[in-house]
Write an enzyme that holds these catalytic residues in place. Sequence first.
Site, PDB file in Angstrom:
ATOM      1  N   GLU A 186     -19.667  -6.361  -5.622  1.00 43.38           N
ATOM      2  CA  GLU A 186     -18.133  -6.606  -5.271  1.00 43.38           C
ATOM      3  C   GLU A 186     -17.799  -8.265  -5.889  1.00 43.38           C
ATOM      4  OE1 GLU A 186     -14.522  -6.114  -3.278  1.00 43.38           O
ATOM      5  OE2 GLU A 186     -15.851  -4.987  -4.312  1.00 43.38           O
ATOM      6  N   GLU A 224       0.776  -1.163  -0.104  1.00 42.49           N
ATOM      7  CA  GLU A 224      -0.001  -0.025  -0.084  1.00 42.49           C
ATOM      8  C   GLU A 224       0.840   1.366  -0.208  1.00 42.49           C
ATOM      9  OE1 GLU A 224      -3.143   0.076  -0.316  1.00 42.49           O
ATOM     10  OE2 GLU A 224      -4.028  -1.656   0.095  1.00 42.49           O
ATOM     11  N   GLU A 241     -11.912  -0.430 -10.911  1.00 42.57           N
ATOM     12  CA  GLU A 241     -11.497  -1.286 -11.999  1.00 42.57           C
ATOM     13  C   GLU A 241     -12.136  -1.249 -13.109  1.00 42.57           C
ATOM     14  OE1 GLU A 241      -9.892  -2.108  -8.312  1.00 42.57           O
ATOM     15  OE2 GLU A 241     -11.926  -1.981  -8.695  1.00 42.57           O
ATOM     16  N   ASP A 298      -4.188  -9.693  -8.643  1.00 41.67           N
ATOM     17  CA  ASP A 298      -4.629  -8.986  -9.640  1.00 41.67           C
ATOM     18  C   ASP A 298      -3.306  -8.030 -10.299  1.00 41.67           C
ATOM     19  OD1 ASP A 298      -4.624  -7.496  -7.542  1.00 41.67           O
ATOM     20  OD2 ASP A 298      -6.600  -6.722  -7.593  1.00 41.67           O
TER      21      ASP A 298
END
EC number: 3.2.1.-
Length: 600
Positions: free
Chosen positions: A446, A195, A499, A331
């Site tokens: 989601e 992060e 996304e 991902d």
Amino acid sequence: MLLAPRRYVRSILGGLVIFGLLYWGLLVTSPALGGATSHQASLEYFMNVEQHPDASPVIFKPSSFDWGQAPHRHLPPDNVTPLPADKARALPRVQHVFGPESPAAARVREKRRLAVSRVFQDDWASYRKFAWKMDALNPKSGTGKSQFSGWMATLVDGLDTLWMLGLRKEFDEALAVVAELDFGRSTDPRVNVFETTIRYLGGFLAAYDLSKREVLLKKAVELGDMLYSAFDTEHYLPVDFMQFETAKRGVGLEVESWVVSASPGTLSLEMTRLSQLTGDPKYYDVTNRLMELFRDQQNATRIPGLWPVWISMANRDTKSREDFTLGGSADSLYEYLPKMHALLGGGNPMYADMTRQFLDAATKELFFRPMLPGGEDILISGAAKVSDAGRVAFDPESEHLTCFIGGAVALAGKLLASPADVAVGAKLARGCAYAYHAFASGVMPERYNMVPCEPRLADACPWDEKRWEEGIKVRREYKETLPRGFTTAKDPRYLLRPEAIESLFLLYRMTGDVEYQESAWRMFEAVERHSRTTHGHAAILDVVGVYDEASRQKNLEDYMESFWFGETLKYFYLIFSPPDLINLDHYVFNTEAHPFKRPV
């Protein structure tokens, strides 16, 4: 409260209408306001305006600890890998060659861009009022929270978006604050390396590439030196979480037994760009060694070409586990392969090779055409689990996090001169757009399931009511409110994720097809309407049900991620901007939507 007589209200409204029309005329004809009369003029305004004239000089304040002087047990290696020596190669063109825009189309596009900008500005004002200098805003209660070491994630994440929107006063105000960020202190005893890299380092680098403000590069170097320390292990492989205080002494770094593959697999783009900007190859060196480990084991996994969700840096094992997906936890490992090829100008051929191998494997084992009442020719990316005997069990479950894959596959197709992959990427992007439009809310859940066609990539896939009903029966999560074709909405939330709009933006810029703009506008209207709350926009708890205005607020979680500014609104803004704003032949986006300058 005194109410104005009706005639006064009409007069006021009339004046506002006249002002609005005058402003609109100025907007669509003035390059300085992003008008459509000159794409080049628009680019010059948004990219080259200097510091706001009323801004005070920004003064860099060094952190209380110099990570560049931190003691290391293992770093640097005896031989540091240099950046590729050859100049950027002539990679294939990525961005579509756009022709002149009609005045009518320009007016519609600019109206939409202005709508996105207004949402950004309103929400930024709420962040500034209620959560300034904190990591994120709680938009229902008007409070703030810090969960990413307290280094003002929203401020750093939003810097480049402020610049793109031409908000120079707000940019300079934010810049003055982040110039004093102290990377010698953390609100958390452990620093999340992934992060910190994508949000903070990526945010500094992109804002520097756009604005050329030196203070941003200085902060990027401070942070890069801290992240470099995360590789101070026996084999120069990074820890997932860095023990902050002990790392300052060169101790306390223990590589975790198992981590999700996206965490170490999503550090290369930022560290490489830092090496490019500073000329110091050490940042590139450690991530290049890491990615060579992925390369060496790519074809030794249970699905050759793909890596499992769980990997072990401690055992240097990226191959043995059994679960595979392109979604959450894996991902951006795949996303960064073609992007590294672009950032290095093709200078390191392993990234093109790794990209080609993952595309072939994913197309064969994970992509599927869903069976739909309308027969839409779209693709969805699922998941797979491999048994000890080597049998691949396909699972037609997907999630919002997987929606990046349409843009990533199409980008890879452009860079590798493979039109077939661009076409596959387009179908994947349209698949996620379909998932938005299919639900009554206009927002995608989601996580969800659909019924795959037989075979999974069938050219024709007629609707079969019986097969769909059979698919429903094996899914305990099925609800009558689900659209036909869906068998579950396992996780009905929407977390303000970017996304799907990311892939639509990339496909629009690569093909010029306005279909993607139209889908994006429907998505924006739905997301903005259903997530709007008192002081901003909030995560939606359930996008499957239909809620009236009285109950809508109860359907919102009191949280607004920094990527609402850094990614989601940015991509919505860019898809309605003139295409020379962040040209894909000049920039490549990191996984947090921060654009890095490609070498020329």
